[in-house]
Design an enzyme around this catalytic site. Structure first.
Site, PDB file in Angstrom:
ATOM      1  N   HIS A 324       0.852  -1.195   0.000  1.00 30.98           N
ATOM      2  CA  HIS A 324       0.000   0.000   0.000  1.00 30.98           C
ATOM      3  C   HIS A 324       0.879   1.233   0.000  1.00 30.98           C
ATOM      4  CE1 HIS A 324      -3.195   2.786   0.986  1.00 30.98           C
ATOM      5  NE2 HIS A 324      -4.017   1.842   0.568  1.00 30.98           N
ATOM      6  N   ASP A 381      -7.939  -5.267  -0.065  1.00 32.62           N
ATOM      7  CA  ASP A 381      -8.452  -6.073  -1.165  1.00 32.62           C
ATOM      8  C   ASP A 381      -8.047  -7.539  -1.089  1.00 32.62           C
ATOM      9  OD1 ASP A 381      -9.948  -4.213  -2.472  1.00 32.62           O
ATOM     10  OD2 ASP A 381      -8.247  -3.383  -3.554  1.00 32.62           O
TER      11      ASP A 381
HETATM   12  N1  CMC Z   1       4.186  -7.427  -5.045  1.00 28.44           N
HETATM   13  C1  CMC Z   1       5.524  -7.412  -5.239  1.00 28.44           C
HETATM   14  N2  CMC Z   1       6.301  -6.334  -5.055  1.00 28.44           N
HETATM   15  C2  CMC Z   1       5.703  -5.211  -4.670  1.00 28.44           C
HETATM   16  C3  CMC Z   1       4.315  -5.129  -4.439  1.00 28.44           C
HETATM   17  C4  CMC Z   1       3.548  -6.300  -4.641  1.00 28.44           C
HETATM   18  N3  CMC Z   1       2.230  -6.309  -4.445  1.00 28.44           N
HETATM   19  N4  CMC Z   1       3.988  -3.879  -4.058  1.00 28.44           N
HETATM   20  C5  CMC Z   1       5.134  -3.176  -4.052  1.00 28.44           C
HETATM   21  N5  CMC Z   1       6.169  -3.986  -4.409  1.00 28.44           N
HETATM   22  C6  CMC Z   1       7.584  -3.634  -4.454  1.00 28.44           C
HETATM   23  C7  CMC Z   1       7.937  -2.793  -5.675  1.00 28.44           C
HETATM   24  O1  CMC Z   1       8.311  -3.600  -6.748  1.00 28.44           O
HETATM   25  C8  CMC Z   1       9.051  -1.948  -5.136  1.00 28.44           C
HETATM   26  O2  CMC Z   1      10.200  -2.756  -5.081  1.00 28.44           O
HETATM   27  P1  CMC Z   1      11.670  -2.086  -5.364  1.00 28.44           P
HETATM   28  O3  CMC Z   1      11.867  -1.116  -4.222  1.00 28.44           O
HETATM   29  O4  CMC Z   1      12.615  -3.253  -5.332  1.00 28.44           O
HETATM   30  O5  CMC Z   1      11.584  -1.425  -6.706  1.00 28.44           O
HETATM   31  C9  CMC Z   1       8.650  -1.678  -3.684  1.00 28.44           C
HETATM   32  O6  CMC Z   1       7.839  -2.796  -3.300  1.00 28.44           O
HETATM   33  C10 CMC Z   1       7.880  -0.390  -3.468  1.00 28.44           C
HETATM   34  O7  CMC Z   1       6.795  -0.386  -4.389  1.00 28.44           O
HETATM   35  P2  CMC Z   1       6.154   0.925  -4.990  1.00 28.44           P
HETATM   36  O8  CMC Z   1       5.541   0.584  -6.312  1.00 28.44           O
HETATM   37  O9  CMC Z   1       7.158   2.041  -4.947  1.00 28.44           O
HETATM   38  O10 CMC Z   1       5.044   1.246  -3.925  1.00 28.44           O
HETATM   39  P3  CMC Z   1       3.835   2.207  -4.162  1.00 28.44           P
HETATM   40  O11 CMC Z   1       3.548   2.814  -2.849  1.00 28.44           O
HETATM   41  O12 CMC Z   1       4.084   3.109  -5.321  1.00 28.44           O
HETATM   42  O13 CMC Z   1       2.662   1.201  -4.618  1.00 28.44           O
HETATM   43  C11 CMC Z   1       0.784  -0.204  -4.602  1.00 28.44           C
HETATM   44  C12 CMC Z   1       1.589   0.826  -3.824  1.00 28.44           C
HETATM   45  C13 CMC Z   1      -0.512  -0.516  -3.845  1.00 28.44           C
HETATM   46  C14 CMC Z   1       0.405   0.352  -5.990  1.00 28.44           C
HETATM   47  C15 CMC Z   1       1.631  -1.485  -4.777  1.00 28.44           C
HETATM   48  O14 CMC Z   1       1.981  -1.990  -3.502  1.00 28.44           O
HETATM   49  C16 CMC Z   1       0.932  -2.558  -5.624  1.00 28.44           C
HETATM   50  O15 CMC Z   1       1.024  -2.510  -6.863  1.00 28.44           O
HETATM   51  N6  CMC Z   1       0.208  -3.520  -4.963  1.00 28.44           N
HETATM   52  C17 CMC Z   1      -0.547  -4.524  -5.697  1.00 28.44           C
HETATM   53  C18 CMC Z   1      -1.888  -3.948  -6.148  1.00 28.44           C
HETATM   54  C19 CMC Z   1      -2.862  -3.786  -4.994  1.00 28.44           C
HETATM   55  O16 CMC Z   1      -3.056  -4.671  -4.183  1.00 28.44           O
HETATM   56  N7  CMC Z   1      -3.526  -2.634  -4.980  1.00 28.44           N
HETATM   57  C20 CMC Z   1      -4.578  -2.332  -3.999  1.00 28.44           C
HETATM   58  C21 CMC Z   1      -4.194  -1.235  -3.054  1.00 28.44           C
HETATM   59  S1  CMC Z   1      -5.339  -1.168  -1.663  1.00 28.44           S
HETATM   60  C22 CMC Z   1      -6.785  -0.572  -2.366  1.00 28.44           C
HETATM   61  C23 CMC Z   1      -6.706   0.882  -2.565  1.00 28.44           C
HETATM   62  O17 CMC Z   1      -6.844   1.609  -1.571  1.00 28.44           O
HETATM   63  O18 CMC Z   1      -6.533   1.307  -3.711  1.00 28.44           O
END
Ligand code: CMC
Length: 445
Positions: A324, A381
């Protein structure tokens, strides 16, 4: 040279410019920037005069360190797993409140009195029908239309039936009636899109029923037989909707505020919010979680393989329902949903094999260094899909359920933005394209 700012006046529950200042040194010029402090002591640097005074802008792709507004609606502390609507902890609201009571709280700022709530509920109930002409629209969608596409377009279409909502300046009563129409009609639109996708006749709303019971009736009743709402399912739905009702400046709420900042109608702004929610990185994740769990089951329930795939940087795959932007410890909504899922499955005697896989996946991921180092935990989710399945909601309706729950939050965000007379949202950019060049005729290229 020093920047000058007009000090904000302190009023109750309003952020103040504290005595602290941040200092910025650019090209040997020192600027003092005011520090703004919220009611929960969160701090921000006010850069609103930065460009006119210095010529510089700030750059923050994805707005990871950028506050877009001051808001009094929802407080969220991702490190400590705190979520409060208008100061009330989500745990207390989920346990004691009804979805429409929470909607009133979010939109109008305080818990309603008994009379206020009765009036609010009765006024919403009067608007549950949609114009008969709108029913014809359903004939035009292909059978496999995703219900989020249907929902977004039908909400946009509502504005054409209520053209007065398109006025730039609205009286409070005009805003209130649009709010009531939206809350009432979204459940009818959503349930009918499901009925139409199945080729079943639509079920008209029953105004003797409460909000959740009425939605379940429109989804699952058939004209051929009696349908009785299971109170356990209705209660679980109430909890799910409350948990989704707001989440401060997330992607869809920011979209609603941004679209609404141009003074587009509330219907148009909410339709934009539905589209933003649809994506798999936001509300669309609940559908993707179930698809991922199904895939694991089909491939022999090899949880470790899926974890390895999620860690592999050469693929774009992510573990759906994990991680998240804000919660870096635990998502308090996920804890409540997990408990609710357990009790509903127990009550219904439902032994969902996907739940077993989900539990195993969670255990393996939570003990894996990759997920520990990056603070990746199950989000709302991860379990909501299992709960939706248990109560009979089809997979491609999951994100629609999220939208139903999020609607009061979007409305509250839109209303706050308009009440505070916020300016049109218009970010800047750092241009990285070509410098000026002369047009070359096609023969010479
Ligand atoms: N699986 C594998 N790796 C992950 C995941 C995941 N679900 N989420 C983040 N990472 C890794 C990402 O690859 C990155 O790694 P590195 O530092 O080596 O490059 C690190 O963790 C940080 O990720 P980020 O993309 O910078 O984090 P963010 O805050 O931009 O993204 C997120 C948040 C929710 C988009 C992401 O965690 C994600 O894509 N999760 C899966 C989709 C999901 O479940 N979304 C629902 C969110 S809750 C409902 C809502 O409120 O919208």
């Amino acid at each position: 040279m020093q920047m000058l700012y007009t000090d904000f006046k302190k009023t109750d529950n309003q952020p103040i410019h504290s005595m602290k200042k941040a200092t910025l040194n650019i090209e040997n010029q020192v600027y003092e920037l005011p520090v703004v402090e919220g009611t929960e002591k969160e701090k921000g640097i006010d850069i609103s005069r930065l460009r006119p005074e210095t010529g510089y802008i700030t750059l923050d792709s994805g707005y990871k360190s950028t506050g877009s507004t001051k808001s009094a609606i929802t407080f969220l502390n991702g490190e400590e797993g705190i979520l409060r609507y208008r100061g009330y902890p989500i745990e207390q609201l989920a346990k004691n409140s009804s979805f429409l009571e929470v909607a009133f709280l979010l939109i109008y700022g305080n818990l309603p009195s008994k009379e206020e709530l009765e009036k609010f509920v009765s006024k919403i109930t009067r608007h549950t029908l949609i114009h008969e002409d709108m029913k014809k629209f359903y004939e035009g969608y292909p059978a496999k239309a995703h219900p989020m596409g249907v929902l977004a377009s039908m909400i946009g279409a509502l504005s054409t039936f209520y053209p007065e909502s398109q006025k730039s300046e609205l009286e409070p009563e005009e805003v209130d009636v649009t709010i009531r129409r939206l809350i009432a009609k979204i459940s009818t639109i959503a349930a009918w899109s499901y009925k139409k996708s199945q080729g079943f006749p639509v079920m008209y709303p029953q105004n003797r029923l409460g909000y959740c019971d009425n939605f379940l009736h429109m989804m699952f009743a058939q004209p051929t037989e009696e349908y009785e709402v299971n109170p356990v399912i209705s209660e679980a739905l109430n909890t799910l909707l409350i948990l989704h009702a707001d989440h401060e400046q997330n992607c869809s709420a920011s979209t609603v505020r941004m679209a609404g900042s141009s003074h587009a109608s509330l219907y148009a702004a909410i339709s934009a919010g539905v589209c933003a929610l649809w994506g798999p990185l936001h509300g669309g994740a609940n559908q993707k979680v179930i698809e991922m769990l199904r895939q694991i089951r089909e491939e022999g329930s090899d949880v470790a393989k899926m974890i390895e795939k999620a860690k592999d940087k050469s693929s774009d795959f992510r573990l759906m329902g994990f991680g998240h932007r804000v919660y870096k410890n635990f998502d308090p909504r996920a804890n409540i949903i997990k408990a609710s899922t357990d009790s509903v499955l127990k009550e219904l005697g439902n032994n969902d094999s996907l739940l077993k896989i989900a539990t195993e996946l969670e255990e393996v991921a939570l003990s894996d260094d990759y997920f520990i180092e990056r603070n990746l935990y199950p989000n709302v989710d991860f379990y909501s899909g299992i709960l939706y399945r248990a109560i009979g909601i089809p997979t491609d309706m999951f994100t629609v359920m999220f939208a139903l729950g999020r609607l009061p939050g979007w409305i509250a965000q839109w209303k706050e933005m308009r009440d505070n007379r916020e300016p049109i949202s218009r970010p800047r950019q750092i241009y990285t394209g070509e410098n000026a060049r002369d047009y070359v005729s096609i023969e010479k290229r």
